[in-house]
Design a protein around this motif. Sequence first.
Motif, mmCIF file in Angstrom:
data_model
loop_
_atom_site.group_PDB
_atom_site.id
_atom_site.type_symbol
_atom_site.label_atom_id
_atom_site.label_comp_id
_atom_site.label_asym_id
_atom_site.label_seq_id
_atom_site.Cartn_x
_atom_site.Cartn_y
_atom_site.Cartn_z
ATOM 1 N N TRP A 183 27.402 11.411 8.702
ATOM 2 C CA TRP A 183 28.557 11.969 9.402
ATOM 3 C C TRP A 183 28.081 12.515 10.737
ATOM 4 O O TRP A 183 27.307 13.463 10.799
ATOM 5 C CB TRP A 183 29.191 13.075 8.565
ATOM 6 C CG TRP A 183 30.594 13.414 9.007
ATOM 7 C CD1 TRP A 183 31.243 13.005 10.115
ATOM 8 C CD2 TRP A 183 31.519 14.237 8.285
ATOM 9 N NE1 TRP A 183 32.512 13.494 10.167
ATOM 10 C CE2 TRP A 183 32.726 14.270 9.041
ATOM 11 C CE3 TRP A 183 31.459 14.937 7.084
ATOM 12 C CZ2 TRP A 183 33.837 14.993 8.638
ATOM 13 C CZ3 TRP A 183 32.576 15.654 6.691
ATOM 14 C CH2 TRP A 183 33.751 15.683 7.440
ATOM 15 N N ASN A 184 28.563 11.914 11.820
ATOM 16 C CA ASN A 184 28.139 12.330 13.159
ATOM 17 C C ASN A 184 28.925 13.549 13.631
ATOM 18 O O ASN A 184 29.631 13.511 14.642
ATOM 19 C CB ASN A 184 28.323 11.171 14.157
ATOM 20 C CG ASN A 184 27.370 10.038 13.903
ATOM 21 O OD1 ASN A 184 26.228 10.259 13.511
ATOM 22 N ND2 ASN A 184 27.829 8.818 14.126
ATOM 23 N N VAL A 185 28.789 14.653 12.903
ATOM 24 C CA VAL A 185 29.568 15.852 13.218
ATOM 25 C C VAL A 185 29.156 16.459 14.547
ATOM 26 O O VAL A 185 29.964 17.117 15.222
ATOM 27 C CB VAL A 185 29.443 16.888 12.082
ATOM 28 C CG1 VAL A 185 30.123 16.392 10.829
ATOM 29 C CG2 VAL A 185 27.980 17.213 11.798
ATOM 30 N N LEU A 186 27.916 16.273 14.948
ATOM 31 C CA LEU A 186 27.457 16.870 16.206
ATOM 32 C C LEU A 186 27.878 16.046 17.423
ATOM 33 O O LEU A 186 27.707 16.500 18.557
ATOM 34 C CB LEU A 186 25.926 17.023 16.182
ATOM 35 C CG LEU A 186 25.372 17.932 15.073
ATOM 36 C CD1 LEU A 186 23.856 18.026 15.173
ATOM 37 C CD2 LEU A 186 25.992 19.335 15.158
ATOM 38 N N ASN A 187 28.417 14.846 17.176
ATOM 39 C CA ASN A 187 28.863 13.996 18.285
ATOM 40 C C ASN A 187 30.386 13.956 18.397
ATOM 41 O O ASN A 187 30.936 13.034 19.021
ATOM 42 C CB ASN A 187 28.342 12.563 18.091
ATOM 43 C CG ASN A 187 26.847 12.476 18.225
ATOM 44 O OD1 ASN A 187 26.246 13.258 18.957
ATOM 45 N ND2 ASN A 187 26.240 11.546 17.508
ATOM 46 N N TYR A 188 31.060 14.948 17.802
ATOM 47 C CA TYR A 188 32.517 14.892 17.739
ATOM 48 C C TYR A 188 33.153 14.853 19.121
ATOM 49 O O TYR A 188 34.181 14.215 19.328
ATOM 50 C CB TYR A 188 33.056 16.083 16.941
ATOM 51 C CG TYR A 188 33.692 15.660 15.650
ATOM 52 C CD1 TYR A 188 34.975 16.060 15.315
ATOM 53 C CD2 TYR A 188 33.027 14.810 14.775
ATOM 54 C CE1 TYR A 188 35.564 15.653 14.124
ATOM 55 C CE2 TYR A 188 33.595 14.399 13.594
ATOM 56 C CZ TYR A 188 34.872 14.824 13.264
ATOM 57 O OH TYR A 188 35.461 14.409 12.100
ATOM 58 N N GLY A 189 32.572 15.557 20.092
ATOM 59 C CA GLY A 189 33.146 15.543 21.442
ATOM 60 C C GLY A 189 33.159 14.157 22.031
ATOM 61 O O GLY A 189 34.168 13.688 22.573
ATOM 62 N N ARG A 190 32.037 13.439 21.918
ATOM 63 C CA ARG A 190 31.959 12.090 22.444
ATOM 64 C C ARG A 190 32.861 11.132 21.670
ATOM 65 O O ARG A 190 33.509 10.254 22.256
ATOM 66 C CB ARG A 190 30.517 11.603 22.403
ATOM 67 C CG ARG A 190 29.657 12.148 23.538
ATOM 68 C CD ARG A 190 28.233 11.662 23.460
ATOM 69 N NE ARG A 190 27.503 12.308 22.366
ATOM 70 C CZ ARG A 190 26.255 12.025 22.040
ATOM 71 N NH1 ARG A 190 25.605 11.073 22.682
ATOM 72 N NH2 ARG A 190 25.654 12.652 21.057
ATOM 73 N N ILE A 191 32.912 11.317 20.358
ATOM 74 C CA ILE A 191 33.745 10.429 19.537
ATOM 75 C C ILE A 191 35.220 10.617 19.870
ATOM 76 O O ILE A 191 35.971 9.647 20.042
ATOM 77 C CB ILE A 191 33.481 10.668 18.042
ATOM 78 C CG1 ILE A 191 32.046 10.274 17.685
ATOM 79 C CG2 ILE A 191 34.468 9.875 17.198
ATOM 80 C CD1 ILE A 191 31.650 10.632 16.271
ATOM 81 N N LYS A 192 35.645 11.875 19.974
ATOM 82 C CA LYS A 192 37.047 12.128 20.291
ATOM 83 C C LYS A 192 37.414 11.582 21.667
ATOM 84 O O LYS A 192 38.501 11.025 21.866
ATOM 85 C CB LYS A 192 37.335 13.634 20.232
ATOM 86 C CG LYS A 192 37.494 14.177 18.823
ATOM 87 C CD LYS A 192 37.965 15.620 18.847
ATOM 88 C CE LYS A 192 38.272 16.120 17.438
ATOM 89 N NZ LYS A 192 38.749 17.526 17.440
ATOM 90 N N ASN A 193 36.518 11.763 22.623
ATOM 91 C CA ASN A 193 36.812 11.244 23.955
ATOM 92 C C ASN A 193 36.824 9.717 23.978
ATOM 93 O O ASN A 193 37.567 9.108 24.757
ATOM 94 C CB ASN A 193 35.796 11.778 24.969
ATOM 95 C CG ASN A 193 36.124 13.192 25.404
ATOM 96 O OD1 ASN A 193 37.267 13.507 25.722
ATOM 97 N ND2 ASN A 193 35.130 14.067 25.393
ATOM 98 N N ASN A 194 36.025 9.092 23.118
ATOM 99 C CA ASN A 194 36.090 7.641 22.995
ATOM 100 C C ASN A 194 37.437 7.208 22.426
ATOM 101 O O ASN A 194 38.025 6.216 22.888
ATOM 102 C CB ASN A 194 34.959 7.128 22.115
ATOM 103 C CG ASN A 194 34.953 5.608 22.019
ATOM 104 O OD1 ASN A 194 35.064 4.914 23.025
ATOM 105 N ND2 ASN A 194 34.847 5.086 20.809
ATOM 106 N N VAL A 195 37.932 7.947 21.433
ATOM 107 C CA VAL A 195 39.264 7.654 20.883
ATOM 108 C C VAL A 195 40.312 7.787 21.978
ATOM 109 O O VAL A 195 41.212 6.939 22.124
ATOM 110 C CB VAL A 195 39.588 8.593 19.706
ATOM 111 C CG1 VAL A 195 41.039 8.400 19.252
ATOM 112 C CG2 VAL A 195 38.648 8.336 18.538
#
Length: 520
Positions: free
Chosen positions: A365-377
């Motif tokens: 679970w890439n919980v520490l990359n949530y900012g990048r993941i959300k911005n990719n979404v």
Amino acid sequence: MTRARLHRRLIGTALCAALLVGCTPVGPDFVRPNSPVVKEWIEVNSPSVGPSGLTSRSAPVVKWWETFNDPTLNKLVAEAYAQNLDLQVAGARVLQARAQLGIAFGELYPQSQAIGGSIERRQISDNLGPISDVNRIIPLDTEFSTSQVGFDAQWELDVWGQQRRGVQAARSNLALQVANYDDALVTLTGDVAALYVNIRALQESLAVARENIQLQQASADLTQLRFDNGVTTELDVQESTALLNNTKALVPEIESDLQQAKNALAVLLGATPSRMTSLLGNSGRIPSARSNVAVGVPAELLRRRPDVRAAELAAATQSAEVGIAMADLYPQFILSGSIGLQASGGRDLFSAASSTSLANAGVVWNVLNYGRIKNNVRAQDAAYQALIANYQNTVLTAYSEVESAMVAYAQSRKQVGFYENSVTASRKAAQIAVDQYRDGIADYSRILNTQTALLRSQANLIEARQQVSSNLVAVYKGLGGGWQIRQNQEFLPETVLAEMAYRTDWGDLLQQDPTRASLN
């Protein structure tokens, strides 16, 4: 906890995760965007425009170029469909998308699968010394070998539908590439017909220019004769000479334009310019179509025009990409394992006692990359919204192109009638002026004016007739017809497919498939 219990717990966890694979994929399910609806064509139904030659009572013909009743045009379209290289580029992209769809399907199954084997022989230093314990000294074996064979696999379970969205994206992309191919085919047939009309118009213009050169040469000879006899002044001679040479100067310009048009047509046909003369001949007339042109109803336009379908499919592909990006917000469940045989040396490798296995279930679970993941979404969603707007704009553009082509066609048909009357009157006036000049009751300026007017009227008539046919081509092109000729046909010529099959193992991907045909 014993190793057996640990394995059972891991396998149980994996099975529970596997049950989640049937969950609904995250992300939006694509729905065709709303778009403006046109109920009637303006030009067909407006009482103010009079007879337009357009009717919505029947659907447009598929092979619309055949309505011109010109065998040469039919042959040119057939050659372009078989040989055009831009069309082959679009066809190759369809085959590429087929292969990419196969890759996406493969992601639904264990993503990593490998069979391997090794044999290893190692020698360590003799100076390491023996191993000793409290009771005895154990000599160190400095040479030993190991061997193994096994099968490893790893499977990321599609709990959140990421792989399924990938299949949706690949499937939509395949249909998109087919639509792009169809759009390229519509453009190709329209461009071939438009160039052919232009070539025939230039050939007619060349014939008219030469006809007027003969007429003006006769008038120049007449002025020279009258000047030699002292009946008129040198002014008439110089004016007639100037008019004659101005008309002669048109010939090189027309011939240059004609050759350039032929060269452009050769590119569309995938042929060399030298072939054009044998295909087209040195003369011909502008093709004309039947008086009534079927355009169908506006509701059919969205189904017929490939660029509209392509815009919709591009949005559908991007919609799946949003779901793929959203799946990264959630934990990934991974199963991995291996089975094999291991032994020291090679003699006992295939005995029952040499078997080995490993089973593992894990969560990432890439919980520490949530900012990048959300911005990719967000980025993927913005791209999706842009494609929705692009689809709506494509629909509006399609309606506008058809309406513009229709009004241009209807009005150019009216022009032809006026210019035909103008040519008839100008020809008669030119003859009268020559007769009056010969009889001495009119000066040369009347001949100059009437012959200039005749040339201009004839040029205008040719241009108007060309515009009628060119605008009709634009109508059919705007309606999106012509791509249907590729149905049940391969997307590349047989010679190209044979070359690809020889170079690479394509399996059945080079052949039309009913399941793929449904994507069209």
